[in-house]
Design a protein around this motif. Sequence first.
Motif, PDB file in Angstrom:
ATOM      1  N   LYS A 193      43.665  46.313  45.487  1.00 40.59           N
ATOM      2  CA  LYS A 193      42.860  46.403  46.711  1.00 40.59           C
ATOM      3  C   LYS A 193      41.393  46.051  46.432  1.00 40.59           C
ATOM      4  CE  LYS A 193      41.834  50.542  48.748  1.00 40.59           C
ATOM      5  NZ  LYS A 193      42.079  51.744  49.549  1.00 40.59           N
ATOM      6  N   THR A 194      40.835  46.606  45.354  1.00 34.83           N
ATOM      7  CA  THR A 194      39.397  46.455  45.127  1.00 34.83           C
ATOM      8  C   THR A 194      39.044  45.340  44.158  1.00 34.83           C
ATOM      9  OG1 THR A 194      39.423  47.951  43.252  1.00 34.83           O
ATOM     10  CG2 THR A 194      39.082  48.934  45.418  1.00 34.83           C
ATOM     11  N   ASN A 195      39.939  45.042  43.229  1.00 34.08           N
ATOM     12  CA  ASN A 195      39.766  43.960  42.251  1.00 34.08           C
ATOM     13  C   ASN A 195      38.665  44.194  41.216  1.00 34.08           C
ATOM     14  OD1 ASN A 195      40.192  42.517  45.240  1.00 34.08           O
ATOM     15  ND2 ASN A 195      41.793  42.153  43.738  1.00 34.08           N
ATOM     16  N   ARG A 196      38.064  45.387  41.237  1.00 38.77           N
ATOM     17  CA  ARG A 196      37.053  45.723  40.233  1.00 38.77           C
ATOM     18  C   ARG A 196      37.308  47.149  39.759  1.00 38.77           C
ATOM     19  NH1 ARG A 196      31.814  42.348  41.765  1.00 38.77           N
ATOM     20  NH2 ARG A 196      32.931  40.765  42.894  1.00 38.77           N
ATOM     21  N   SER A 254      36.831  34.086  38.078  1.00 42.26           N
ATOM     22  CA  SER A 254      37.566  35.276  37.650  1.00 42.26           C
ATOM     23  C   SER A 254      39.047  35.034  37.886  1.00 42.26           C
ATOM     24  CB  SER A 254      37.099  36.502  38.439  1.00 42.26           C
ATOM     25  OG  SER A 254      37.565  36.421  39.769  1.00 42.26           O
ATOM     26  N   PRO A 255      39.886  35.802  37.175  1.00 36.71           N
ATOM     27  CA  PRO A 255      41.332  35.649  37.388  1.00 36.71           C
ATOM     28  C   PRO A 255      41.695  35.796  38.864  1.00 36.71           C
ATOM     29  CG  PRO A 255      40.899  37.126  35.549  1.00 36.71           C
ATOM     30  CD  PRO A 255      39.566  36.792  36.145  1.00 36.71           C
ATOM     31  N   LEU A 256      41.027  36.701  39.547  1.00 37.14           N
ATOM     32  CA  LEU A 256      41.342  36.911  40.962  1.00 37.14           C
ATOM     33  C   LEU A 256      41.023  35.670  41.779  1.00 37.14           C
ATOM     34  CD1 LEU A 256      42.165  38.910  43.265  1.00 37.14           C
ATOM     35  CD2 LEU A 256      39.722  39.224  43.612  1.00 37.14           C
ATOM     36  N   LYS A 275      35.171  37.479  44.965  1.00 41.29           N
ATOM     37  CA  LYS A 275      36.268  37.626  45.918  1.00 41.29           C
ATOM     38  C   LYS A 275      35.753  37.414  47.341  1.00 41.29           C
ATOM     39  CE  LYS A 275      39.033  41.568  47.601  1.00 41.29           C
ATOM     40  NZ  LYS A 275      39.183  43.034  47.420  1.00 41.29           N
ATOM     41  N   TYR A 286      28.486  41.736  39.876  1.00 47.66           N
ATOM     42  CA  TYR A 286      29.055  40.718  38.985  1.00 47.66           C
ATOM     43  C   TYR A 286      29.527  39.498  39.768  1.00 47.66           C
ATOM     44  CZ  TYR A 286      31.836  38.430  35.472  1.00 47.66           C
ATOM     45  OH  TYR A 286      32.353  37.504  34.603  1.00 47.66           O
ATOM     46  N   ARG A 327      28.213  33.230  40.319  1.00 47.46           N
ATOM     47  CA  ARG A 327      29.669  33.288  40.225  1.00 47.46           C
ATOM     48  C   ARG A 327      30.301  33.434  41.606  1.00 47.46           C
ATOM     49  NH1 ARG A 327      34.015  36.678  39.735  1.00 47.46           N
ATOM     50  NH2 ARG A 327      32.805  38.422  40.527  1.00 47.46           N
ATOM     51  N   GLN A 359      44.396  39.902  39.396  1.00 46.55           N
ATOM     52  CA  GLN A 359      43.762  40.616  40.496  1.00 46.55           C
ATOM     53  C   GLN A 359      42.326  41.004  40.158  1.00 46.55           C
ATOM     54  OE1 GLN A 359      45.038  41.144  43.521  1.00 46.55           O
ATOM     55  NE2 GLN A 359      46.717  39.855  42.841  1.00 46.55           N
ATOM     56  N   LEU A 360      41.886  40.654  38.969  1.00 45.19           N
ATOM     57  CA  LEU A 360      40.559  41.107  38.543  1.00 45.19           C
ATOM     58  C   LEU A 360      39.473  40.109  38.925  1.00 45.19           C
ATOM     59  CD1 LEU A 360      41.413  42.525  35.029  1.00 45.19           C
ATOM     60  CD2 LEU A 360      40.788  43.808  37.084  1.00 45.19           C
ATOM     61  N   ASP A 361      38.457  40.630  39.589  1.00 47.30           N
ATOM     62  CA  ASP A 361      37.329  39.777  39.975  1.00 47.30           C
ATOM     63  C   ASP A 361      36.115  40.063  39.093  1.00 47.30           C
ATOM     64  OD1 ASP A 361      36.314  37.738  41.506  1.00 47.30           O
ATOM     65  OD2 ASP A 361      35.433  39.081  43.003  1.00 47.30           O
ATOM     66  N   ALA A 362      36.283  40.969  38.151  1.00 52.73           N
ATOM     67  CA  ALA A 362      35.182  41.335  37.257  1.00 52.73           C
ATOM     68  C   ALA A 362      35.792  41.977  36.025  1.00 52.73           C
ATOM     69  CB  ALA A 362      34.248  42.318  37.977  1.00 52.73           C
ATOM     70  N   ARG A 395      36.994  50.324  49.280  1.00 55.54           N
ATOM     71  CA  ARG A 395      37.554  48.973  49.219  1.00 55.54           C
ATOM     72  C   ARG A 395      36.930  48.124  48.116  1.00 55.54           C
ATOM     73  NH1 ARG A 395      33.669  48.918  53.450  1.00 55.54           N
ATOM     74  NH2 ARG A 395      31.950  47.718  52.590  1.00 55.54           N
ATOM     75  N   ASP A 408      26.904  37.320  40.111  1.00 53.55           N
ATOM     76  CA  ASP A 408      25.985  37.197  38.989  1.00 53.55           C
ATOM     77  C   ASP A 408      25.961  35.751  38.497  1.00 53.55           C
ATOM     78  OD1 ASP A 408      24.296  38.067  37.023  1.00 53.55           O
ATOM     79  OD2 ASP A 408      25.913  38.640  35.650  1.00 53.55           O
TER      80      ASP A 408
END
Lengths: 324, 426
Positions: free
Chosen positions: A251-254, B129-131, B160, A324, B157, A282-285, A201, B154
């Motif tokens: 789902k995982t965003n990374r 972040s974009p998310l 999610k 991150y 930040r 959807q990107l968290d990193a 996940r 980090d």
Amino acid sequence: MGAITYIQAISDGLREEMRRDDSVFLLGEDIGIYGGAFKVTKGFIEEFGPERVIDTPLAESAIIGVSIGAALMGLRPVAEMQFADFISCAFNQVVNNAAKIHYRWGASVPMTIRCPSGGGVHGGPYHSQNNEAWFFHTPGLKVVAPSTPYDAKGLIKSAVRDPNPVLYFEHKFLYRRIKEELPEEEIIVPIGEGDIKREGRDITIVTYGSMVHVSLEAAETLANEGIECEIVDLRSILPFDKAMILDSVRKTNRVLIVHEDVLTGGIGGEISAVISEEAFEQLDAPIMRIASIDTPVPYSPPLEEFFLPNKEKVINALRKLAAY
Amino acid sequence: MKVDVVMPQLGESVAEGTVVKWMKKPGDSIAMDESILEITTDKVDSEIPAPAAGTLVEILTQEGETVAVGTPIARIETEAGATAVPSRPSSRDTSVHDGSDRPGTKVVVYRRPGAVTAKKPTTGKRFYSPLVRSIARTEGISAVELESVAGSGDRGRVTKKDILAFLDARGAATAISPALAAPAMARPAGPVEEIPMDRMRKAIAEHMIRSVQTSAHVTSISEADVSAIVRFREKFKDPFRRQEGISLTYTPFFAKAVVKALKEFPLLNSSLDGDRILLKRAIHLGIAVSLDDGKGLIVPVIRDADEKNFLGLAKTIVDLSNRARIKKLVPDEVQGGTFTITNPGIFGGLIGTPIINQPQVGILGTGAIVKRPVVINDAIAIRSMMYLSLSYDHRIIDGAMGTLYLQRVVQYLESFDPKELGWNVR
């Protein structure tokens, strides 16, 4: 039936296809009497005869040229490049002829080019490359790169049956190191479909070939730290399973992309671009990549170790992504 | 060339606006910067100037409709060759309210040049972040709310995980409040009048709940003898009104004392950002202004309150509260406060326990001034007394500091010296 090796699975897949379809034949350097440099075709000349298991001169361009002609005439050649590195001698035949005939003249070129590739075997700069990206960039070709005996068998069979030229990258390091029990029934792995080799996940690892195993080991370590990685094994590189990648990213965003080919111009860049275009929100990193460093493959074992991605490099990247 | 007029962003936390009135209709020709419509948001009404000269060709958002910031609301066809300023959702597009349309009032421009760019000391610094941004948008988390989310990633930040945890907490809170108001459970048997909450009410409700959830509220109470101030005001309120054109209230006295004490206790003028405390160098003092008939509350902000003298504070307070009551504040005047004063005393209340105005960490409540017998030097005297209640965020301010700060305010009020005001009858 016991577990079989990756190389055995390729062998078995080829044999099954040759038994199934008389139009399937093999050609390559030392594949007949000698049974192939890695013995993939050991025993084939005895079973199928020298007309279907053809020893060729040391001329890759000729091997591919003959294959294209035979394919146009309705046969299904499987050409072996003894080492994937040597395919450059046949580059024009592959990218300008095989890849474009269907577009240019509407004729089907159902041929398979087997490309034993990859490092970790101390083969030096001409016997260790992962040159799938050269062809990844060529519309008209299909490119696959299995990581397990199951996929190796299922994909060689799909490649043989495909109406297009398919480059089949088989990883030399995996030949006798990876074993798996295979089911009795026929195995077909459709080209273009990825496979989730591990569910998780927290972080998606997009990878293929030998790096699937490195990623699996790294994911095991991360699991002990409470970070669950999902491993998307592309299996097919061209076309690649965009939907599977994007689903996992949602789902995982990374994301970490791992391949053994060198970093610059590797397919990881394209996958990264697709993810940022289609799943940016959807990107968290940041999307990260682990690949070989941008040099020829070193012959010296310690240097080669330094050059190749390994478990530690992947673990470090995963920890960085997780934090991150 | 067609130029879009878009719904401007009238303030950091404002996500949408409602068109109140179109002052132009399709076919009208308009000059650049000419006001073409009125819009309203949670706290501010504003006239919107045309981003280009030309002809209004299309109205896309009708009166009464609410749309998101950045949505095109009209189109202007510019004359060939005419240049257009791209219309953008910026608070700079709104006209500066300088009071010049009110005769008899001295013109005071409260917005310093550069005030627009100098605002929001924390907002712009934080990376999302974009998310996180897309979750915030889908879930309707405002920019101000987002700022309050503690980050575990980090360099602090917001990850999610952090924003999902925030949503869980918020979900739990909103799950409680509708339950209280749930008709099936709470509706009494008799006839009931149903009043839908307006935008301001909703905004206040949301902000109060969030503040209570965010900060560890503590209220300390002290008593101040303000006899000297009361005497001064009684003596000078008439000359003050004649001379300055405004009435002399107690608020600027409180403001002066609060600001002086804040200089000595900078932690009371801070915010908590994840695991970092942001000490704010500038003191922007919010003054809670209650609207007529209990129809809401606005907290206009005195920018750089520490740089104003007593008269400047008095005039600013009167001007801001007057315009707050008629909803004529510009966005910058209701943002960026670093500490707040609220006055339950105005309604006769002795003590209040105010809720912190996020993302600040302190709010001072001033109770009613009443004459009481007090003991001075073992004698009973009649003095003008008031209670001061300070609510503060115990996450970063402990009881000792909170109480010491409050006592310093008391000290300044009690030691009031008319000579220090810098105001005289001319």
